[in-house]
Scaffold this motif. Structure first.
Motif, PDB file in Angstrom:
ATOM      1  N   ARG A  46      17.848 -17.567  26.639  1.00 31.61           N
ATOM      2  CA  ARG A  46      18.246 -18.429  25.397  1.00 31.61           C
ATOM      3  C   ARG A  46      16.903 -18.110  24.702  1.00 31.61           C
ATOM      4  NH1 ARG A  46      19.042 -24.710  25.010  1.00 31.61           N
ATOM      5  NH2 ARG A  46      19.426 -24.531  23.083  1.00 31.61           N
ATOM      6  N   MET A  47      18.458 -17.378  23.211  1.00 30.89           N
ATOM      7  CA  MET A  47      17.280 -17.870  22.096  1.00 30.89           C
ATOM      8  C   MET A  47      17.902 -18.274  21.204  1.00 30.89           C
ATOM      9  SD  MET A  47      16.242 -13.604  21.864  1.00 30.89           S
ATOM     10  CE  MET A  47      17.971 -12.744  23.398  1.00 30.89           C
ATOM     11  N   PRO A  48      17.289 -18.913  19.315  1.00 24.84           N
ATOM     12  CA  PRO A  48      15.887 -18.325  19.470  1.00 24.84           C
ATOM     13  C   PRO A  48      14.703 -19.124  19.661  1.00 24.84           C
ATOM     14  CG  PRO A  48      17.331 -19.880  18.035  1.00 24.84           C
ATOM     15  CD  PRO A  48      18.246 -19.343  18.904  1.00 24.84           C
ATOM     16  N   GLY A  49      13.417 -18.509  19.585  1.00 23.51           N
ATOM     17  CA  GLY A  49      12.799 -18.581  20.708  1.00 23.51           C
ATOM     18  C   GLY A  49      11.463 -19.041  19.481  1.00 23.51           C
ATOM     19  N   LEU A  50      10.420 -19.250  19.797  1.00 23.74           N
ATOM     20  CA  LEU A  50       9.378 -18.941  18.880  1.00 23.74           C
ATOM     21  C   LEU A  50       8.249 -18.182  19.238  1.00 23.74           C
ATOM     22  CD1 LEU A  50       8.933 -23.132  18.194  1.00 23.74           C
ATOM     23  CD2 LEU A  50      10.084 -21.694  16.805  1.00 23.74           C
ATOM     24  N   ASP A  51       7.954 -17.479  18.690  1.00 22.76           N
ATOM     25  CA  ASP A  51       6.521 -16.015  18.792  1.00 22.76           C
ATOM     26  C   ASP A  51       5.169 -16.269  17.593  1.00 22.76           C
ATOM     27  OD1 ASP A  51       5.446 -14.140  19.527  1.00 22.76           O
ATOM     28  OD2 ASP A  51       6.799 -12.451  18.657  1.00 22.76           O
ATOM     29  N   PHE A  52       4.901 -17.054  18.563  1.00 15.50           N
ATOM     30  CA  PHE A  52       3.243 -17.278  17.893  1.00 15.50           C
ATOM     31  C   PHE A  52       2.599 -16.047  18.063  1.00 15.50           C
ATOM     32  CE2 PHE A  52       5.037 -21.028  19.951  1.00 15.50           C
ATOM     33  CZ  PHE A  52       4.779 -21.591  18.741  1.00 15.50           C
ATOM     34  N   VAL A  53       1.629 -15.511  16.906  1.00 19.06           N
ATOM     35  CA  VAL A  53       1.461 -14.428  16.648  1.00 19.06           C
ATOM     36  C   VAL A  53      -0.023 -15.132  15.404  1.00 19.06           C
ATOM     37  CG1 VAL A  53       0.806 -12.531  15.107  1.00 19.06           C
ATOM     38  CG2 VAL A  53       3.707 -13.236  16.642  1.00 19.06           C
ATOM     39  N   ARG A  54      -1.465 -14.069  16.281  1.00 14.09           N
ATOM     40  CA  ARG A  54      -2.648 -14.010  15.430  1.00 14.09           C
ATOM     41  C   ARG A  54      -2.919 -13.871  14.474  1.00 14.09           C
ATOM     42  NH1 ARG A  54      -6.758 -15.859  18.487  1.00 14.09           N
ATOM     43  NH2 ARG A  54      -6.463 -14.610  20.285  1.00 14.09           N
ATOM     44  N   ILE A  55      -3.227 -14.896  13.522  1.00 14.62           N
ATOM     45  CA  ILE A  55      -3.528 -14.771  11.855  1.00 14.62           C
ATOM     46  C   ILE A  55      -5.356 -15.205  12.227  1.00 14.62           C
ATOM     47  CG2 ILE A  55      -2.208 -16.317  11.347  1.00 14.62           C
ATOM     48  CD1 ILE A  55      -1.643 -14.981   8.705  1.00 14.62           C
ATOM     49  N   SER A  56      -6.470 -14.587  11.416  1.00 12.05           N
ATOM     50  CA  SER A  56      -7.146 -15.180  11.585  1.00 12.05           C
ATOM     51  C   SER A  56      -7.841 -16.556  10.158  1.00 12.05           C
ATOM     52  CB  SER A  56      -8.212 -13.821  10.449  1.00 12.05           C
ATOM     53  OG  SER A  56      -8.217 -13.358   9.605  1.00 12.05           O
ATOM     54  N   GLU A  57      -6.880 -16.074   9.373  1.00 13.29           N
ATOM     55  CA  GLU A  57      -7.418 -17.519   8.690  1.00 13.29           C
ATOM     56  C   GLU A  57      -6.734 -18.981   9.102  1.00 13.29           C
ATOM     57  OE1 GLU A  57      -3.821 -14.912   6.072  1.00 13.29           O
ATOM     58  OE2 GLU A  57      -5.326 -14.557   7.215  1.00 13.29           O
ATOM     59  N   GLU A  58      -6.597 -20.056   8.372  1.00 11.92           N
ATOM     60  CA  GLU A  58      -6.740 -20.856   8.928  1.00 11.92           C
ATOM     61  C   GLU A  58      -5.649 -21.669   8.099  1.00 11.92           C
ATOM     62  OE1 GLU A  58      -9.073 -24.126   9.953  1.00 11.92           O
ATOM     63  OE2 GLU A  58     -10.289 -23.268  11.346  1.00 11.92           O
ATOM     64  N   LYS A  59      -4.382 -22.455   7.701  1.00 15.95           N
ATOM     65  CA  LYS A  59      -3.505 -22.722   7.511  1.00 15.95           C
ATOM     66  C   LYS A  59      -4.215 -22.922   6.376  1.00 15.95           C
ATOM     67  CE  LYS A  59       0.420 -25.657   7.000  1.00 15.95           C
ATOM     68  NZ  LYS A  59       0.076 -26.351   6.964  1.00 15.95           N
ATOM     69  N   GLN A  60      -3.774 -23.460   4.828  1.00 18.10           N
ATOM     70  CA  GLN A  60      -4.651 -23.562   3.887  1.00 18.10           C
ATOM     71  C   GLN A  60      -3.413 -24.507   3.020  1.00 18.10           C
ATOM     72  OE1 GLN A  60      -7.264 -21.257   2.062  1.00 18.10           O
ATOM     73  NE2 GLN A  60      -7.987 -20.522   3.549  1.00 18.10           N
ATOM     74  N   ALA A  61      -2.215 -24.313   3.157  1.00 19.17           N
ATOM     75  CA  ALA A  61      -1.326 -25.854   1.787  1.00 19.17           C
ATOM     76  C   ALA A  61       0.265 -25.862   2.599  1.00 19.17           C
ATOM     77  CB  ALA A  61      -0.869 -24.640   0.643  1.00 19.17           C
ATOM     78  N   LYS A  62       0.879 -26.861   2.218  1.00 21.98           N
ATOM     79  CA  LYS A  62       1.908 -26.643   2.919  1.00 21.98           C
ATOM     80  C   LYS A  62       2.609 -25.978   3.070  1.00 21.98           C
ATOM     81  CE  LYS A  62       5.974 -29.339   1.424  1.00 21.98           C
ATOM     82  NZ  LYS A  62       6.954 -30.203   0.596  1.00 21.98           N
ATOM     83  N   SER A  63       3.277 -26.141   4.400  1.00 23.47           N
ATOM     84  CA  SER A  63       4.389 -25.157   5.069  1.00 23.47           C
ATOM     85  C   SER A  63       5.256 -24.231   4.357  1.00 23.47           C
ATOM     86  CB  SER A  63       4.649 -24.974   6.710  1.00 23.47           C
ATOM     87  OG  SER A  63       3.639 -25.621   7.125  1.00 23.47           O
ATOM     88  N   ARG A  64       5.952 -23.023   3.586  1.00 26.64           N
ATOM     89  CA  ARG A  64       6.612 -23.253   3.105  1.00 26.64           C
ATOM     90  C   ARG A  64       8.137 -23.242   4.013  1.00 26.64           C
ATOM     91  NH1 ARG A  64       5.646 -18.564  -1.389  1.00 26.64           N
ATOM     92  NH2 ARG A  64       7.652 -19.242  -1.740  1.00 26.64           N
ATOM     93  N   LEU A  65       8.068 -22.652   5.570  1.00 25.74           N
ATOM     94  CA  LEU A  65       8.975 -23.311   6.717  1.00 25.74           C
ATOM     95  C   LEU A  65       9.074 -23.840   7.150  1.00 25.74           C
ATOM     96  CD1 LEU A  65      12.349 -21.975   7.667  1.00 25.74           C
ATOM     97  CD2 LEU A  65      10.248 -20.415   8.584  1.00 25.74           C
ATOM     98  N   HIS A  66       9.838 -24.529   7.430  1.00 25.72           N
ATOM     99  CA  HIS A  66       9.205 -25.748   8.932  1.00 25.72           C
ATOM    100  C   HIS A  66      10.673 -26.206   9.149  1.00 25.72           C
ATOM    101  CE1 HIS A  66      10.494 -29.366   5.950  1.00 25.72           C
ATOM    102  NE2 HIS A  66      11.069 -29.092   7.703  1.00 25.72           N
ATOM    103  N   LEU A  67       9.828 -26.681  11.151  1.00 27.02           N
ATOM    104  CA  LEU A  67      11.518 -27.087  12.063  1.00 27.02           C
ATOM    105  C   LEU A  67      11.503 -28.188  11.443  1.00 27.02           C
ATOM    106  CD1 LEU A  67       9.886 -25.131  14.637  1.00 27.02           C
ATOM    107  CD2 LEU A  67      12.020 -23.818  13.402  1.00 27.02           C
ATOM    108  N   ASP A  68      12.635 -28.707  12.195  1.00 21.50           N
ATOM    109  CA  ASP A  68      13.231 -30.362  12.243  1.00 21.50           C
ATOM    110  C   ASP A  68      13.745 -30.410  13.321  1.00 21.50           C
ATOM    111  OD1 ASP A  68      12.747 -30.297   9.012  1.00 21.50           O
ATOM    112  OD2 ASP A  68      15.198 -30.411   8.339  1.00 21.50           O
ATOM    113  N   PHE A  69      14.150 -31.923  14.175  1.00 18.12           N
ATOM    114  CA  PHE A  69      14.266 -31.686  14.982  1.00 18.12           C
ATOM    115  C   PHE A  69      15.067 -32.968  15.201  1.00 18.12           C
ATOM    116  CE2 PHE A  69      10.532 -28.938  16.007  1.00 18.12           C
ATOM    117  CZ  PHE A  69      10.949 -28.867  16.970  1.00 18.12           C
ATOM    118  N   ARG A  70      16.019 -33.373  16.000  1.00 23.42           N
ATOM    119  CA  ARG A  70      17.186 -34.240  15.711  1.00 23.42           C
ATOM    120  C   ARG A  70      17.158 -34.731  17.279  1.00 23.42           C
ATOM    121  NH1 ARG A  70      19.819 -36.525  11.699  1.00 23.42           N
ATOM    122  NH2 ARG A  70      19.689 -34.184  10.303  1.00 23.42           N
TER     123      ARG A  70
END
Length: 118
Positions: A46-70
């Protein structure tokens, strides 16, 4: 032409740790892992899913995209997620917002909305 959403990519310093956190938070299943990627879905096929992909730098600002759950019960769900390791964050939503903004262990914001009026 038709498009189907397959997954949302989330950059992570530690994809396995963050992906496992989300899998447990959502009750989803792990469908793929490698040294640089960790994919979860609601069910194996069942999709969509979440795919976590390695990146070397840590998050530095407010996310430009986020998830909402109800959820059915916002207070219970917020308490459960905070106990699981989420933290409350202020992104300018104010005191009267009907949603609660939380962040996962790597600081990615997401919202827990009020129950539907239906």
């Amino acid at each position: 032409m038709a498009l189907t959403s397959e997954q949302v990519l989330v950059h992570a310093v530690d994809p396995a740790a963050l992906g496992q956190w989300w899998a447990e938070a959502l009750g989803w299943v792990v469908v793929y892992t490698s040294a640089d990627e960790f994919e979860i879905r609601p069910e194996p096929d069942r999709m969509p899913g979440l795919d976590f992909v390695r990146i070397s730098e840590e998050k530095q600002a407010k996310s430009r995209l986020h998830l909402d759950f109800r959820p059915d019960d916002q207070d219970t769900e917020v308490a459960r997620l905070v106990a699981h390791g989420a933290r409350r964050v202020d992104v300018g939503q104010g005191d009267q917002a009907s949603w609660v903004v939380l962040a996962d262990p790597e600081g990615n914001e997401f919202c827990v909305l009020a129950p539907s009026a239906d």
